[in-house]
Design a protein around this motif. Structure first.
Motif, PDB file in Angstrom:
ATOM      1  N   LEU A 332       0.835  -1.211   0.000  1.00  0.00           N
ATOM      2  CA  LEU A 332       0.000   0.000   0.000  1.00  0.00           C
ATOM      3  C   LEU A 332       0.864   1.253   0.000  1.00  0.00           C
ATOM      4  CD1 LEU A 332      -2.836  -0.950   2.519  1.00  0.00           C
ATOM      5  CD2 LEU A 332      -2.897  -0.970   0.025  1.00  0.00           C
ATOM      6  N   LYS A 333       1.921   1.221   0.790  1.00  0.00           N
ATOM      7  CA  LYS A 333       2.808   2.398   0.850  1.00  0.00           C
ATOM      8  C   LYS A 333       3.447   2.630  -0.518  1.00  0.00           C
ATOM      9  CE  LYS A 333       3.836   1.912   5.730  1.00  0.00           C
ATOM     10  NZ  LYS A 333       4.796   1.501   6.713  1.00  0.00           N
ATOM     11  N   LEU A 334       3.985   1.556  -1.107  1.00  0.00           N
ATOM     12  CA  LEU A 334       4.642   1.706  -2.410  1.00  0.00           C
ATOM     13  C   LEU A 334       3.603   2.041  -3.485  1.00  0.00           C
ATOM     14  CD1 LEU A 334       7.236   1.490  -4.100  1.00  0.00           C
ATOM     15  CD2 LEU A 334       6.639  -0.890  -4.548  1.00  0.00           C
ATOM     16  N   GLY A 335       2.488   1.303  -3.468  1.00  0.00           N
ATOM     17  CA  GLY A 335       1.435   1.523  -4.473  1.00  0.00           C
ATOM     18  C   GLY A 335       0.973   2.976  -4.465  1.00  0.00           C
ATOM     19  N   LYS A 336       0.717   3.508  -3.279  1.00  0.00           N
ATOM     20  CA  LYS A 336       0.231   4.896  -3.184  1.00  0.00           C
ATOM     21  C   LYS A 336       1.297   5.884  -3.657  1.00  0.00           C
ATOM     22  CE  LYS A 336      -3.282   4.013   0.258  1.00  0.00           C
ATOM     23  NZ  LYS A 336      -3.590   3.851   1.672  1.00  0.00           N
ATOM     24  N   VAL A 346      -0.070  -2.440 -11.199  1.00  0.00           N
ATOM     25  CA  VAL A 346      -0.797  -3.692 -11.442  1.00  0.00           C
ATOM     26  C   VAL A 346      -0.244  -4.734 -10.469  1.00  0.00           C
ATOM     27  CG1 VAL A 346      -1.478  -5.418 -13.149  1.00  0.00           C
ATOM     28  CG2 VAL A 346      -0.889  -3.108 -13.896  1.00  0.00           C
ATOM     29  N   GLY A 347      -1.120  -5.308  -9.647  1.00  0.00           N
ATOM     30  CA  GLY A 347      -0.631  -6.216  -8.616  1.00  0.00           C
ATOM     31  C   GLY A 347      -1.042  -7.661  -8.821  1.00  0.00           C
ATOM     32  N   VAL A 357      -6.939  -3.927  -3.671  1.00  0.00           N
ATOM     33  CA  VAL A 357      -7.672  -2.979  -4.535  1.00  0.00           C
ATOM     34  C   VAL A 357      -8.578  -2.108  -3.678  1.00  0.00           C
ATOM     35  CG1 VAL A 357      -9.383  -2.787  -6.386  1.00  0.00           C
ATOM     36  CG2 VAL A 357      -7.562  -4.480  -6.553  1.00  0.00           C
ATOM     37  N   HIS A 358      -9.240  -2.727  -2.714  1.00  0.00           N
ATOM     38  CA  HIS A 358     -10.134  -1.990  -1.821  1.00  0.00           C
ATOM     39  C   HIS A 358      -9.347  -0.925  -1.032  1.00  0.00           C
ATOM     40  CE1 HIS A 358     -13.569  -1.248   0.722  1.00  0.00           C
ATOM     41  NE2 HIS A 358     -12.780  -1.404   1.783  1.00  0.00           N
ATOM     42  N   ALA A 359      -8.218  -1.343  -0.455  1.00  0.00           N
ATOM     43  CA  ALA A 359      -7.434  -0.403   0.368  1.00  0.00           C
ATOM     44  C   ALA A 359      -6.796   0.696  -0.487  1.00  0.00           C
ATOM     45  CB  ALA A 359      -6.348  -1.172   1.133  1.00  0.00           C
ATOM     46  N   MET A 360      -6.599   0.433  -1.765  1.00  0.00           N
ATOM     47  CA  MET A 360      -6.027   1.449  -2.671  1.00  0.00           C
ATOM     48  C   MET A 360      -7.127   2.365  -3.213  1.00  0.00           C
ATOM     49  SD  MET A 360      -2.669   1.360  -3.242  1.00  0.00           S
ATOM     50  CE  MET A 360      -2.410   2.070  -4.858  1.00  0.00           C
ATOM     51  N   GLY A 361      -8.354   2.150  -2.771  1.00  0.00           N
ATOM     52  CA  GLY A 361      -9.469   2.971  -3.255  1.00  0.00           C
ATOM     53  C   GLY A 361      -9.665   2.814  -4.754  1.00  0.00           C
ATOM     54  N   GLY A 362      -9.378   1.616  -5.266  1.00  0.00           N
ATOM     55  CA  GLY A 362      -9.592   1.347  -6.697  1.00  0.00           C
ATOM     56  C   GLY A 362      -8.518   1.953  -7.593  1.00  0.00           C
TER      57      GLY A 362
END
Ligand SMILES: NC(=O)c1ccc[n+]([C@@H]2O[C@H](COP(=O)([O-])OP(=O)(O)OC[C@H]3O[C@@H](n4cnc5c(N)ncnc54)[C@H](O)[C@@H]3O)[C@@H](O)[C@H]2O)c1
Length: 451
Positions: A332-336, A346-347, A357-362
């Motif tokens: 999540l930290k890296l993705g954001k 893309v994970g 996906v949910h925690a990344m807000g889509g």
């Protein structure tokens, strides 16, 4: 015994199911009706290896039931376990409001003397406050501290073969009841540490912070290795061979995550502040962990000469293997950080993709198959060392990924140091590990999971 467990999360479900498997009658209570409905249908709201079969077996045996209100026969239970969440509050301290809600419900419902067993991780002194709440009941209720030490991904085995069971109780009668309850789990030796509630509460925070500190120290050393040309594998082996230090929890990586270390380290720091005893090492551990997450993001950014408009694949989204938990996960930290800078993320993860996906807000997508996440990617970052990622086909990786400007080969970042750099390089990919030089030929043969 007849037992009630408050909270059908990772801890409550494992504890309730484990106790029912030992032959007790267990009712698991949760305020989330959707969660209870799923459990009644035999569906698991979380992924935890070995748990599903155990739940079904004990449901069939009639010893394990779930509900959102306490049935009359459980108002005379022998013990009420509190295993509700204690997330991080605004000031870093633990938010214990759910623990007190559960305590109020117990005080209202209990019709016979019983123990109130606090399994949730709570700041020192919480059990004493919970005692004040349950003292309003019509019957005698004694609060004991019994912190949980299970590791997600290994939780069922940890329940049946615990390293230790910590009991913080004031009365000898309460201590004996819990010793009896846990007796079947320690047939191979004495594993019970009996103490007072406050020491028991502190043992939990001290344990998690000590482990997090080791990880953060190795992560800091890995950054020093990058800066100086040293090799973190060699440093780990050299340091860990000292029997006073030991080899466990010495692996550098993308920083620790999960539902426990991040919040517990900060809760200990907050507790120290409020007690007038600054917990400097806990504070530093937390800062070093944040720094490591930034370091990994910068590593990717630097190697790709900026990430805007680039596609980056992440393998391993759960905070560790064998769980679907993404709370505070490095993904999540890296993705954001990457999405904020204009990258497409893309994970892939065997169990945690939907939660990610949910925690990344889509703001990120996921693929069902690992290699599909690599199609057209400029970089792959391995963040969680699931077994299925250990021996990948690097040539297939190279075929799927996209070179950068000037035909520079696609980038592979192994943030868990599980791949042999030369294998990656030979496939025509670029390689970056954590605290190791890109041309290094070695790899730890049997890197166990850290948590
Ligand atoms: N997850 C772990 O690996 C782990 C390990 C050791 C200790 N702990 C500690 O155990 C506690 C629980 O953690 P978790 O990961 O199982 O949490 P979780 O978030 O998975 O589950 C908590 C559950 O409690 C329920 N709940 C909230 N308020 C309630 C109430 N008043 N009555 C009944 N149910 C209620 C929620 O609906 C949820 O289902 C925390 O204090 C945590 O720090 C967790």
């Amino acid at each position: 015994m007849r037992l009630v467990v408050f909270g059908a999360g990772y801890v409550g479900l494992v504890t309730g199911t484990g106790l029912s498997d030992l032959g007790h009658e267990v009712f698991v209570f949760d305020i989330d009706p959707a969660r209870i409905e799923r459990l009644r249908r035999g569906e698991l709201p979380i992924y935890e290896p070995g748990l599903e079969g155990l739940i079904k077996r004990n449901q069939r045996g009639g010893r394990l039931t779930f509900g959102s209100s306490i049935p009359a026969e459980y108002e005379t239970a022998d013990a009420y376990f509190i295993a509700v969440g204690t997330p991080q509050g605004e000031d870093g301290a633990a938010d214990v409001s759910a623990v007190f809600s559960a305590a109020k419900e117990i005080a209202k419902k209990a019709k016979a003397p019983a123990l109130v067993v606090v399994k949730s991780t709570v700041p020192v002194g919480t059990c004493d406050k919970v005692q004040e709440v349950v003292d309003s009941a019509d019957v005698a209720l004694e609060v004991v501290s019994n912190p949980e030490f299970l590791k997600e991904g290994d939780a069922v085995s940890d329940f049946f073969k615990p390293d230790r069971i910590v009991l913080g109780a004031r009365s000898e009668a309460a201590r004996q009841t819990l010793r009896d309850l846990y007796a079947p789990l320690q047939l191979s030796g004495e594993r019970v540490v009996v103490t007072d509630p406050r020491s028991s509460e502190l043992i939990k925070y001290a344990s998690n912070t000590m482990l997090a500190m080791r990880v953060s120290f190795m992560n800091e050393l890995s950054r020093l290795c990058h800066a100086t040309g040293a090799d973190i594998h060699a440093v780990r082996l050299g340091v860990g061979s000292d029997s006073r230090i030991g080899k466990k929890y010495l692996y550098a990586g993308p920083g620790y995550g999960g539902s426990c270390f991040p919040k517990d380290v900060q809760a200990l720091a907050a507790l120290g502040k409020s007690a007038g005893v600054p917990m400097r090492l806990a504070e530093a551990t937390h800062s070093a962990n944040d720094e490591q997450a930034r370091f990994v993001a910068e590593l990717v950014e630097r190697a790709l000469d900026g990430v805007s408009g680039k596609t980056i694949a992440i393998w391993g989204l759960a905070f560790k293997p064998e769980t679907d938990d993404v709370r505070e996960a490095p993904s999540l930290k890296l993705g954001k950080a990457l999405v904020e800078k204009g990258a497409t993320v893309v994970g892939h993860d065997p169990e945690a993709a939907a939660n990610f996906v949910h925690a990344m807000g889509g703001k990120a997508t996921v693929k069902d198959k690992d290699y599909d996440a690599l199609d057209g990617a400029h970089a792959l970052v391995l963040l969680t060392e699931w077994r299925s990622y250990r021996a990948p086909n690097f040539a297939e990786m190279r075929r799927r990924m996209r070179p950068g400007a000037g035909d520079v080969p696609p980038l592979v970042v192994d943030a868990r140091n599980i791949w042999r750099p030369l294998d990656v390089l030979k496939a025509g990919l670029r390689f970056q590990g954590i605290g190791i030089q890109p041309s290094a030929s070695h790899r730890p043969a049997d890197r166990p999971s850290q948590r």
